[in-house]
Design a protein around this motif. Structure first.
Motif, mmCIF file in Angstrom:
data_model
loop_
_atom_site.group_PDB
_atom_site.id
_atom_site.type_symbol
_atom_site.label_atom_id
_atom_site.label_comp_id
_atom_site.label_asym_id
_atom_site.label_seq_id
_atom_site.Cartn_x
_atom_site.Cartn_y
_atom_site.Cartn_z
ATOM 1 N N ASP A 30 37.322 31.127 39.847
ATOM 2 C CA ASP A 30 36.763 31.995 38.709
ATOM 3 C C ASP A 30 36.820 33.522 38.405
ATOM 4 O OD1 ASP A 30 35.721 29.665 37.269
ATOM 5 O OD2 ASP A 30 34.295 29.255 37.654
ATOM 6 N N LEU A 31 36.634 33.845 39.937
ATOM 7 C CA LEU A 31 37.320 35.057 40.178
ATOM 8 C C LEU A 31 38.776 35.614 39.783
ATOM 9 C CD1 LEU A 31 35.079 35.218 43.432
ATOM 10 C CD2 LEU A 31 34.317 36.645 41.180
ATOM 11 N N GLY A 32 39.780 34.991 39.557
ATOM 12 C CA GLY A 32 40.814 35.583 39.025
ATOM 13 C C GLY A 32 41.502 35.221 40.817
ATOM 14 N N SER A 42 44.517 38.748 45.386
ATOM 15 C CA SER A 42 45.260 38.459 44.851
ATOM 16 C C SER A 42 44.787 36.565 44.875
ATOM 17 C CB SER A 42 46.271 38.594 44.605
ATOM 18 O OG SER A 42 46.830 38.864 45.325
ATOM 19 N N GLU A 43 44.755 36.876 46.309
ATOM 20 C CA GLU A 43 44.315 35.608 47.079
ATOM 21 C C GLU A 43 43.684 35.218 48.231
ATOM 22 O OE1 GLU A 43 48.971 33.710 47.975
ATOM 23 O OE2 GLU A 43 47.851 33.590 50.125
ATOM 24 N N LEU A 64 47.629 40.764 47.868
ATOM 25 C CA LEU A 64 46.494 40.796 48.747
ATOM 26 C C LEU A 64 46.115 39.374 49.216
ATOM 27 C CD1 LEU A 64 45.433 44.240 48.780
ATOM 28 C CD2 LEU A 64 46.820 43.787 51.018
ATOM 29 N N SER A 65 46.018 38.719 50.706
ATOM 30 C CA SER A 65 45.344 38.076 50.311
ATOM 31 C C SER A 65 44.630 37.883 51.732
ATOM 32 C CB SER A 65 46.524 36.542 51.293
ATOM 33 O OG SER A 65 45.262 35.580 51.183
ATOM 34 N N ILE A 66 43.072 36.970 51.594
ATOM 35 C CA ILE A 66 41.745 36.928 52.024
ATOM 36 C C ILE A 66 42.787 35.969 53.590
ATOM 37 C CG2 ILE A 66 39.744 37.159 53.058
ATOM 38 C CD1 ILE A 66 40.154 39.473 52.130
#
Ligand code: C2E
Ligand code: CA
Ligand code: CA
Ligand code: CA
Length: 277
Positions: free
Chosen positions: A227-229, A196-197, A175-177
């Motif tokens: 930093d949030l992965g 995830s992205e 899932l990408s924003i």
């Protein structure tokens, strides 16, 4: 002109909006265009800017119209959203993107394919089940599929949208924003969403070599997201200079005209296999 109280269909006035005849025609023809395969998916590559390796493609819709030529998605996606046609349309997109991904698997099984998902889809009951069904009949691994949603879409209806996003993540779909930085920026949602992205909007990227403010925003976003992965994609990369700045910032993927424009499936495969290793 029709009044809102008369119960009649709104009357079209060509002198008020030069585009409304075109708009009306397109609205009427969209359903048959979907049914009769008049839509085409184009694919734009994403590279790791340090290694130059191809990491993925984004699927972008085009409508090839007999009278108007190629119609860009910004013109007909809103119509599809208003009429509910976005539901079958998104299924068509996912299904065709998965066929393309299946072809890519023979070249490099790690390459991902991203599709754009509308807010309407996130609120659609059964959307995640349909996506899983399409995946299982495609022979493509869920981890090769990414869904891009805009920040606004992910946030406007957080509860039902988040439920759908959770189900998609559970199915191992990425899932990408999309367009990050331009919507209702809410850093607390970015932390909570099962993504995830992040895709940094091209308005920060394209001119970042000439604008210190933009490059600061991009560098800070890359670091925060790492930093949030989350992985980070920068879109709208139009020059070698911007690409090398993004490489130095450890941005995971770059996409834009400097690398390649969106191409049809055959062109995209040819572009991929003809690249020097
Ligand atoms: P987006 O998701 O932000 O897609 C990126 C847009 O930037 C694409 O426009 C792409 O062709 C364009 N682009 C790529 N590289 C560059 C570059 O280096 N510089 C500049 N200035 N632009 C670049 P496109 O294909 O016209 O799509 C416009 C929008 O339509 C997309 O924006 C997306 O929001 C929507 N869209 C496209 N396909 C679909 C789809 O299948 N479903 C849905 N729901 N929306 C779609
Ligand atoms: Ca996108
Ligand atoms: Ca975008
Ligand atoms: Ca967009």
């Amino acid at each position: 002109q029709a009044s809102h109280h008369s119960g009649t269909v709104a009357v079209y006035k060509p002198e008020m909006n030069p585009y409304s005849e075109r708009r009306l025609t397109l609205m009427t023809e969209l359903r048959s265009a979907i049914e009769n395969d008049k839509l085409r998916l184009y694919f734009q590559p994403q590279l790791n800017p340090q290694t130059q390796r191809v990491k993925g493609f984004e699927a972008l819709l085009r409508w090839s119209h007999p009278e108007y030529g190629i119609i860009p998605p910004d013109e007909f996606i809103p119509m599809a959203e208003q009429t509910g046609l976005i539901k079958p349309l998104t299924r068509w997109v996912i299904s065709n993107a998965l066929s393309f991904c299946h072809q890519l698997n023979h070249v490099d099984p790690t390459i991902t394919v991203a599709v754009n998902i509308s807010a309407v889809n996130l609120r659609e009951p059964g959307f995640s089940e349909q996506a899983k069904d399409l995946l299982s009949s495609s022979q493509v691994d869920a981890r090769n599929l990414v869904m891009e949603v805009t920040e606004t879409e992910a946030m406007t209806d957080p509860k039902s949208a988040i439920q759908t996003l959770r189900a998609l993540k559970e199915a191992q779909i990425g899932l990408s924003i999309d367009d990050f930085g331009t919507g209702h920026s809410s850093l607390s949602y970015i932390r909570k969403l099962p993504i995830s992205e992040i895709k940094i909007d091209r308005s920060f990227v394209t001119g970042m070599d000439k604008n210190d403010g933009d490059s600061t925003i991009v560098r800070t976003t890359v670091n925060m997201c790492h930093d949030l992965g989350y992985e980070v994609v920068a879109e709208g990369v139009e020059t070698a200079e911007v690409q090398s700045m993004l490489a130095a910032m450890n941005c995971d993927r770059v996409q834009g005209y400097h690398i390649a424009p969106p191409m049809d499936a055959d062109q995209a495969i040819t572009w991929l296999v003809d690249r020097p290793a």
